[in-house]
Design an enzyme around this catalytic site. Structure first.
Site, PDB file in Angstrom:
ATOM      1  N   SER A 122      30.898   9.196  36.415  1.00 45.16           N
ATOM      2  CA  SER A 122      30.433   8.020  35.850  1.00 45.16           C
ATOM      3  C   SER A 122      29.030   8.204  35.245  1.00 45.16           C
ATOM      4  CB  SER A 122      30.453   7.054  36.753  1.00 45.16           C
ATOM      5  OG  SER A 122      29.646   7.367  38.036  1.00 45.16           O
ATOM      6  N   HIS A 149      36.359   5.606  34.346  1.00 51.64           N
ATOM      7  CA  HIS A 149      35.854   5.990  32.909  1.00 51.64           C
ATOM      8  C   HIS A 149      37.182   6.777  32.037  1.00 51.64           C
ATOM      9  CE1 HIS A 149      32.110   4.545  33.792  1.00 51.64           C
ATOM     10  NE2 HIS A 149      32.164   4.955  35.253  1.00 51.64           N
ATOM     11  N   LYS A 188      36.102  -1.767  32.625  1.00 49.66           N
ATOM     12  CA  LYS A 188      35.451  -0.947  31.665  1.00 49.66           C
ATOM     13  C   LYS A 188      36.080  -0.858  30.151  1.00 49.66           C
ATOM     14  CE  LYS A 188      32.715   1.078  35.350  1.00 49.66           C
ATOM     15  NZ  LYS A 188      32.841   1.771  36.528  1.00 49.66           N
TER      16      LYS A 188
HETATM   17  C1  LIG Z   1      32.339   1.487  37.669  1.00 47.93           C
HETATM   18  C2  LIG Z   1      33.019   2.203  38.690  1.00 47.93           C
HETATM   19  C3  LIG Z   1      33.756   1.637  40.036  1.00 47.93           C
HETATM   20  C4  LIG Z   1      33.451   0.290  40.156  1.00 47.93           C
HETATM   21  O1  LIG Z   1      34.593  -0.597  39.272  1.00 47.93           O
HETATM   22  P1  LIG Z   1      33.923  -2.144  39.112  1.00 47.93           P
HETATM   23  O2  LIG Z   1      35.330  -2.693  38.727  1.00 47.93           O
HETATM   24  O3  LIG Z   1      32.971  -2.065  38.377  1.00 47.93           O
HETATM   25  O4  LIG Z   1      33.699  -2.688  40.663  1.00 47.93           O
HETATM   26  C5  LIG Z   1      34.577   2.592  40.562  1.00 47.93           C
HETATM   27  N1  LIG Z   1      34.478   3.873  40.287  1.00 47.93           N
HETATM   28  C6  LIG Z   1      33.789   4.365  39.335  1.00 47.93           C
HETATM   29  C7  LIG Z   1      33.918   6.041  39.117  1.00 47.93           C
HETATM   30  C8  LIG Z   1      33.101   3.670  38.547  1.00 47.93           C
HETATM   31  O5  LIG Z   1      32.429   4.026  37.394  1.00 47.93           O
END
Ligand SMILES: *Cc1c(COP(=O)(O)O)cnc(C)c1O
Length: 399
Positions: free
Chosen positions: A181, A209, A238
């Site tokens: 991330s 991602h 995302k």
């Molecule tokens: C953002 C993220 C999460 C968390 O997801 P949310 O829906 O924002 O709680 C989990 N794993 C990774 C790798 C992330 O970047």
């Protein structure tokens, strides 16, 4: 309100300030997008994970609005009580179809999904092998599971295999982000899969991602590398532009998570409107046009950063300009802000000590001129340290 808790809070804030690690909220006064309004000023935004520009898409908003009128706002209870709706089930079926898995199950966030999955599947006597740069939610899931957690050096398959040989256990799994991330680099998924096959481990991946970004159909790194994992966590928050997350796997996995994953059992269900909007977004994500635009911006950003001397790769929509010291990263972010660009500095504990950086994310909604503008302003940044954290210590611990 004064009192003991307030005293503790003041102490904690002072400690954060001494380390230059205090953080502040900055409310947006506009929808999410490549151009946002903050504090009465317009900014070009390079800090969002809305990779396909779906967060403010009219069709997605309309699907959410229609479901809001049909179902109301709150879902009233957890899904196991009366919080479940046809919108939840329909989205799960659409996600399972999209990923070609037997089943999918929704979670309220990616954080909740990772904590829920790891704590539901693993316990004392089990061993989870976790990449050193995994997301905090995977780290917390490992901790809550009470399984033995063995941290392996970032993307180091040889070191992983040596550790696998050293640590027997009842259930064993390798857990990794597919796209990391904060660095934007990819897990060596095929090699990880081979280690898992050789030694009888499960492969569990977090595609937060990767979903919508990688693979011809936007299914993530698993699709791109043609690896079938045992369990896949994807997020709706995302590239899908919404909120929530999901797990893909077998029908029995779905049932066990519905029974044992505490963030699912003990938390109110997602609003139906959020599910309906996500299903619409999933339909848009399948079309290749947005991903093609994103890929063009990724290629442009990667080539531009390379020209400026950074070791950027077009592996994902995330780039980092490594600066090392948190104060230096904050100053670099502040300079870009003066020019009207939002590029947030990322500091520990989000990243390891000594790897504070600017994290740049690009979106299909950015224009070529937007990316060119950022690149024209990055050059004067002081450069210290190298791209890619790849720290290799003997005994790693999760931050
Ligand atoms: C953002 C993220 C999460 C968390 O997801 P949310 O829906 O924002 O709680 C989990 N794993 C990774 C790798 C992330 O970047």
């Amino acid at each position: 309100m004064a009192g003991l808790v307030d005293t503790w809070a003041q102490e904690s804030l002072s400690a954060l300030e001494r380390q230059h690690l205090r953080r502040y909220l900055e409310p947006l006064q506009s929808p999410q997008g490549p151009h946002v309004r903050v504090g009465g000023r317009d900014f070009l935004n390079f800090s969002s994970n809305d990779y396909l520009g779906l967060a403010n898409d009219p069709a997605v908003i309309e699907a959410g609005r229609a479901a809001l009128l049909k179902h109301g706002l709150g879902s009233g209870a957890s899904r196991l009580v009366v919080g479940d709706s046809d919108a939840h089930v329909s989205l799960e079926q659409a996600l399972a179809r999209f990923h070609g898995s037997d089943a999918a199950v929704l979670f309220n966030s990616g954080y909740a999904a990772n904590v829920g999955v790891l704590s539901a599947l693993f316990g004392p006597g089990d061993v989870v092998f976790s990449d050193a740069l995994n997301h905090a939610s995977l780290i917390d899931g490992c901790r809550l599971s009470r399984a033995q957690t063995v941290v392996f050096p970032h993307r180091d398959v040889e070191a992983l295999e040596a550790l696998v040989k050293l640590h027997p256990g009842r259930r064993r799994a390798v857990v990794t982000d597919t796209v990391f991330s904060m660095d934007g680099d990819r897990a060596p998924l095929r090699a990880l899969d081979e280690v898992c096959q050789r030694h009888g481990l499960a492969l569990i991946v977090d595609e937060a991602h990767g979903t919508g970004v990688l693979g011809a159909g936007g299914r993530g790194l698993g699709e791109l590398d043609d690896v079938e994992v045992d369990l896949h966590v994807g997020t709706l928050s995302k590239a899908l532009g919404g909120f929530g997350a999901y797990v893909c796997g077998s029908a029995a996995l779905r049932e066990v998570l519905i029974n044992l994953a505490r963030p699912l059992v003990f938390s109110t269900a997602l609003p139906a409107a959020v599910c309906a909007a996500a299903e619409r977004a999933l339909g848009l994500l399948a079309a290749p046009e947005r991903r093609a635009s994103l890929q063009a911006r990724v290629t442009q950003m990667s080539a531009g950063l390379q020209r400026l001397g950074y070791s950027a790769r077009p592996d994902s929509a995330v780039f980092s300009v490594m600066l090392g010291d948190p104060q230096v990263a904050m100053a670099a972010s502040a300079r870009l802000r003066e020019q009207g660009l939002l590029v947030k500095a990322i500091r520990p504990p989000t990243v390891p000590q000594g790897t504070s950086r600017l994290r740049i994310s690009v979106s299909a909604a950015h224009s070529e001129a937007d990316v060119a503008r950022l690149l024209s302003l990055v050059s004067p940044l002081p450069r210290r340290g190298e791209e890619g954290t790849g720290e290799k210590r003997k005994h790693l611990e999760h931050r």
